[in-house]
Design a protein around this motif. Sequence first.
Motif, PDB file in Angstrom:
ATOM      1  N   GLY A  19       0.907  -0.986   0.165  1.00  0.00           N
ATOM      2  CA  GLY A  19       0.025  -0.103  -0.182  1.00  0.00           C
ATOM      3  C   GLY A  19       0.931   1.362   0.182  1.00  0.00           C
ATOM      4  O   GLY A  19       0.420   2.373  -0.472  1.00  0.00           O
ATOM      5  N   MET A  20       1.890   1.260   0.665  1.00  0.00           N
ATOM      6  CA  MET A  20       2.940   2.309   0.755  1.00  0.00           C
ATOM      7  C   MET A  20       3.419   2.581  -0.641  1.00  0.00           C
ATOM      8  O   MET A  20       3.495   3.919  -0.988  1.00  0.00           O
ATOM      9  CB  MET A  20       3.971   2.215   1.621  1.00  0.00           C
ATOM     10  N   ARG A  21       3.844   1.490  -1.161  1.00  0.00           N
ATOM     11  CA  ARG A  21       4.296   1.788  -2.933  1.00  0.00           C
ATOM     12  C   ARG A  21       3.270   2.397  -3.764  1.00  0.00           C
ATOM     13  O   ARG A  21       3.601   2.967  -4.561  1.00  0.00           O
ATOM     14  CB  ARG A  21       4.872   0.380  -3.274  1.00  0.00           C
ATOM     15  N   ARG A  22       2.226   1.869  -3.549  1.00  0.00           N
ATOM     16  CA  ARG A  22       0.907   2.291  -4.103  1.00  0.00           C
ATOM     17  C   ARG A  22       0.789   3.794  -3.880  1.00  0.00           C
ATOM     18  O   ARG A  22       0.595   4.640  -4.933  1.00  0.00           O
ATOM     19  CB  ARG A  22      -0.501   1.607  -4.051  1.00  0.00           C
ATOM     20  N   ARG A  23       1.121   4.236  -2.975  1.00  0.00           N
ATOM     21  CA  ARG A  23       0.752   5.716  -2.299  1.00  0.00           C
ATOM     22  C   ARG A  23       1.944   6.504  -2.951  1.00  0.00           C
ATOM     23  O   ARG A  23       1.789   7.732  -3.442  1.00  0.00           O
ATOM     24  CB  ARG A  23       0.645   5.745  -0.908  1.00  0.00           C
ATOM     25  N   LEU A  24       3.049   5.977  -2.740  1.00  0.00           N
ATOM     26  CA  LEU A  24       4.194   6.590  -3.459  1.00  0.00           C
ATOM     27  C   LEU A  24       4.143   6.842  -4.899  1.00  0.00           C
ATOM     28  O   LEU A  24       4.554   7.793  -5.508  1.00  0.00           O
ATOM     29  CB  LEU A  24       5.560   5.965  -3.280  1.00  0.00           C
ATOM     30  N   GLU A  25       3.666   5.721  -5.816  1.00  0.00           N
ATOM     31  CA  GLU A  25       3.206   5.923  -7.301  1.00  0.00           C
ATOM     32  C   GLU A  25       2.500   6.937  -7.598  1.00  0.00           C
ATOM     33  O   GLU A  25       2.621   7.723  -8.307  1.00  0.00           O
ATOM     34  CB  GLU A  25       2.895   4.600  -7.647  1.00  0.00           C
ATOM     35  N   ILE A  26       1.272   6.905  -6.542  1.00  0.00           N
ATOM     36  CA  ILE A  26       0.567   8.203  -6.864  1.00  0.00           C
ATOM     37  C   ILE A  26       0.985   9.437  -6.618  1.00  0.00           C
ATOM     38  O   ILE A  26       0.712  10.347  -7.699  1.00  0.00           O
ATOM     39  CB  ILE A  26      -0.954   7.868  -5.938  1.00  0.00           C
ATOM     40  N   ALA A  27       1.623   9.552  -5.430  1.00  0.00           N
ATOM     41  CA  ALA A  27       2.196  11.018  -5.338  1.00  0.00           C
ATOM     42  C   ALA A  27       3.165  11.154  -6.468  1.00  0.00           C
ATOM     43  O   ALA A  27       3.313  12.411  -7.040  1.00  0.00           O
ATOM     44  CB  ALA A  27       3.155  10.869  -4.146  1.00  0.00           C
ATOM     45  N   ARG A  28       3.975  10.191  -7.170  1.00  0.00           N
ATOM     46  CA  ARG A  28       4.830  10.577  -8.260  1.00  0.00           C
ATOM     47  C   ARG A  28       4.264  10.802  -9.659  1.00  0.00           C
ATOM     48  O   ARG A  28       4.658  11.696 -10.210  1.00  0.00           O
ATOM     49  CB  ARG A  28       5.724   9.160  -8.426  1.00  0.00           C
ATOM     50  N   GLY A  29       3.014  10.328  -9.821  1.00  0.00           N
ATOM     51  CA  GLY A  29       2.030  10.632 -10.955  1.00  0.00           C
ATOM     52  C   GLY A  29       1.734  11.936 -11.043  1.00  0.00           C
ATOM     53  O   GLY A  29       1.662  12.667 -12.058  1.00  0.00           O
ATOM     54  N   LEU A  30       1.598  12.705  -9.715  1.00  0.00           N
ATOM     55  CA  LEU A  30       0.976  13.920  -9.687  1.00  0.00           C
ATOM     56  C   LEU A  30       2.213  15.008  -9.608  1.00  0.00           C
ATOM     57  O   LEU A  30       1.820  16.170  -9.903  1.00  0.00           O
ATOM     58  CB  LEU A  30       0.147  14.021  -8.134  1.00  0.00           C
ATOM     59  N   LEU A  31       3.345  14.516  -9.475  1.00  0.00           N
ATOM     60  CA  LEU A  31       4.594  15.355  -9.219  1.00  0.00           C
ATOM     61  C   LEU A  31       4.632  16.591 -10.389  1.00  0.00           C
ATOM     62  O   LEU A  31       4.867  17.675  -9.997  1.00  0.00           O
ATOM     63  CB  LEU A  31       5.632  14.608  -9.091  1.00  0.00           C
ATOM     64  N   HIS A  32       4.464  16.340 -11.569  1.00  0.00           N
ATOM     65  CA  HIS A  32       4.870  17.245 -12.614  1.00  0.00           C
ATOM     66  C   HIS A  32       3.451  17.762 -13.183  1.00  0.00           C
ATOM     67  O   HIS A  32       3.392  18.650 -14.312  1.00  0.00           O
ATOM     68  CB  HIS A  32       5.564  16.659 -13.860  1.00  0.00           C
ATOM     69  N   GLU A  33       2.435  17.669 -12.174  1.00  0.00           N
ATOM     70  CA  GLU A  33       1.092  18.434 -12.555  1.00  0.00           C
ATOM     71  C   GLU A  33       0.690  18.343 -14.017  1.00  0.00           C
ATOM     72  O   GLU A  33       0.479  19.307 -14.645  1.00  0.00           O
ATOM     73  CB  GLU A  33       1.380  19.943 -12.256  1.00  0.00           C
ATOM     74  N   PRO A  34       0.349  16.915 -14.255  1.00  0.00           N
ATOM     75  CA  PRO A  34       0.029  16.847 -15.782  1.00  0.00           C
ATOM     76  C   PRO A  34      -1.164  17.274 -16.073  1.00  0.00           C
ATOM     77  O   PRO A  34      -2.165  17.426 -15.059  1.00  0.00           O
ATOM     78  CB  PRO A  34      -0.025  15.416 -15.898  1.00  0.00           C
ATOM     79  N   LYS A  35      -1.457  17.483 -17.585  1.00  0.00           N
ATOM     80  CA  LYS A  35      -2.816  17.762 -17.882  1.00  0.00           C
ATOM     81  C   LYS A  35      -3.913  16.795 -17.661  1.00  0.00           C
ATOM     82  O   LYS A  35      -5.115  16.921 -17.627  1.00  0.00           O
ATOM     83  CB  LYS A  35      -2.848  18.322 -19.352  1.00  0.00           C
TER      84      LYS A  35
END
Lengths: 271, 248
Positions: A142-158
């Motif tokens: 679950g922690m990995r999943r959360r990290l992946e989600i945070a990472r996906g948001l990092l560059h503020e994609p459209k």
Amino acid sequence: MADEKTIISAHDLVKRFGDVKAVNGISFEVKKGEIFAFLGPNGAGKSTTIKMLTTMLRPTSGELRLAGHDVTRERDSARKAFGIVFQDPSLDEELTAYENMDLHASLYSIPKSKRPARIQTLLELVELWNRHDSYVKTFSGGMRRRLEIARGLLHEPKILFLDEPTLGLDTQTRNLMWDYVQKLSHEKGMTIFFTTHYLEEAEAVAERIAIIDQGTIVASGTTTQLCKQTDTKTLEEAYLKLTGRTLRDESESGNNDGMNFKMALRNRRLR
Amino acid sequence: MDILVVLWLRQMRRYVRSGSRLLGSLGQPILLLLALGYGIGAIYKRAGEGNYLQFLVPGIITQTVLLSAIFWGIIILQDKRFGFLAEMLVAPVSRLRILLGSAIGGATISIIQGTMVFFISFALGFRPHHWALVPAAFLVLVFMSIALTCFGAGLASMVEDFQGFQGINNLLVMPLFFLSGALYPLNNVPTFLRIISTCNPVTYMVDALRYLLAGQSHFGITKDLIIMTITFIVTLTFAVNRFNRIEI
Ligand SMILES: Nc1ncnc2c1ncn2[C@@H]1O[C@H](COP(=O)(O)OP(=O)(O)OP(=O)(O)O)[C@@H](O)[C@H]1O
Ligand SMILES: [Mg+2]
């Protein structure tokens, strides 16, 4: 041609793996700022569609446009426009949480000065800030999943693609995540495209849903529209009517036993 | 910071952090140097061929680089299997840069390993023929590290699992090493063996290094360098081509 508010469009998309037609001629459009869900059983072709949308797989045929770019021809411009959380793990386990975030920031050329604050905000959001110096290999699923989600948001994609993002997350984190994602969509106009096989999730979060089964979209629209189309009262009934009532031949598509089993149970309960 | 540097740094971090890999990869060359260098050294001398350790060290350095480069390919395979490659491939960075950044990292590791074997050999009694040629030998080491790393990256892009990679090791790396003239001089071997060795690109790497470090050469340094350049172009093309085809 689609109007200018359309940010994702697929036209007659096909992906064949040998004899298997994973995606069999689907077309859809997603508007800017919309939260759109792909709902379907295992093996329906959800991940394959996302992989084509995100330049990971080349379509066998069909047309795909993302934020005004032809996905197969202008890969790099298309890539700048989206972020993705894959269904399968995609972290570097030998690096720390912070290093994973920082590497992502480099890949997306986020200015150095903006990185620390942004990374901290996101890691705090997913409650991993106190572990930012730990190696990912010491994290739970679950922690990995959360990290992946945070990472996906990092560059503020459209556009943010989420392939079964909440798989393996506890209820609390799941709610936190969806609250944040909805906030991003409403405040920043971020377009969200996610897949799930949880009906409740699609119903609660998505503004529009496409139901996909065996590589084709069998219906799409808001929950209300879907119920109207199928003459049912709830999304669950609509979904069952569209995909579940007829038990599929196992040999037709190999890996949907689990879902058929659930469907069979549900059908029994309904009777 | 440029993405090439970032990807290079990633490889370095992983290398430094895996202490066991670092030591394990030096075990084999040390073993070869001790067992062959001292074990066969005595017979070699009696046969009137001179000092075997001098002859052997360039071969063992090449073997170290070969093994390190091919095994570095496992990192690409790991990235492919455990998903990190997907993260890199959807980023707005060309595949060529991803490959180059990672491969430069892999080559750096090979260069470090090769250099360490050089110093270990020195401690065991090896002496370079001319100290003035050692920097040139280092350049050859860098050159062959890059070429072999590209080879490893290309292979890793082709195979799907670790068993497949194991097979490549047995079918490719072992013959490349044993048939390269790393262990024995090529002038006295049966013709078929000489022909095979002549077709093996690793042979020329060993030969170039041997010329610069031990003052002995079978083909001459010019021919060695020409063939190494061709090898480099072929392996680089191979790596780029295979890496571009990866689909996940
Ligand atoms: N690389 C591949 N090679 C061969 N067949 C594949 C490949 N990837 C997917 N498939 C097939 O394509 C079909 C659709 O797979 P996909 O992963 O898109 O399903 P999904 O809707 O994401 O399912 P799930 O809910 O299980 O994630 C399946 O029948 C699968 O076996
Ligand atoms: Mg999937």
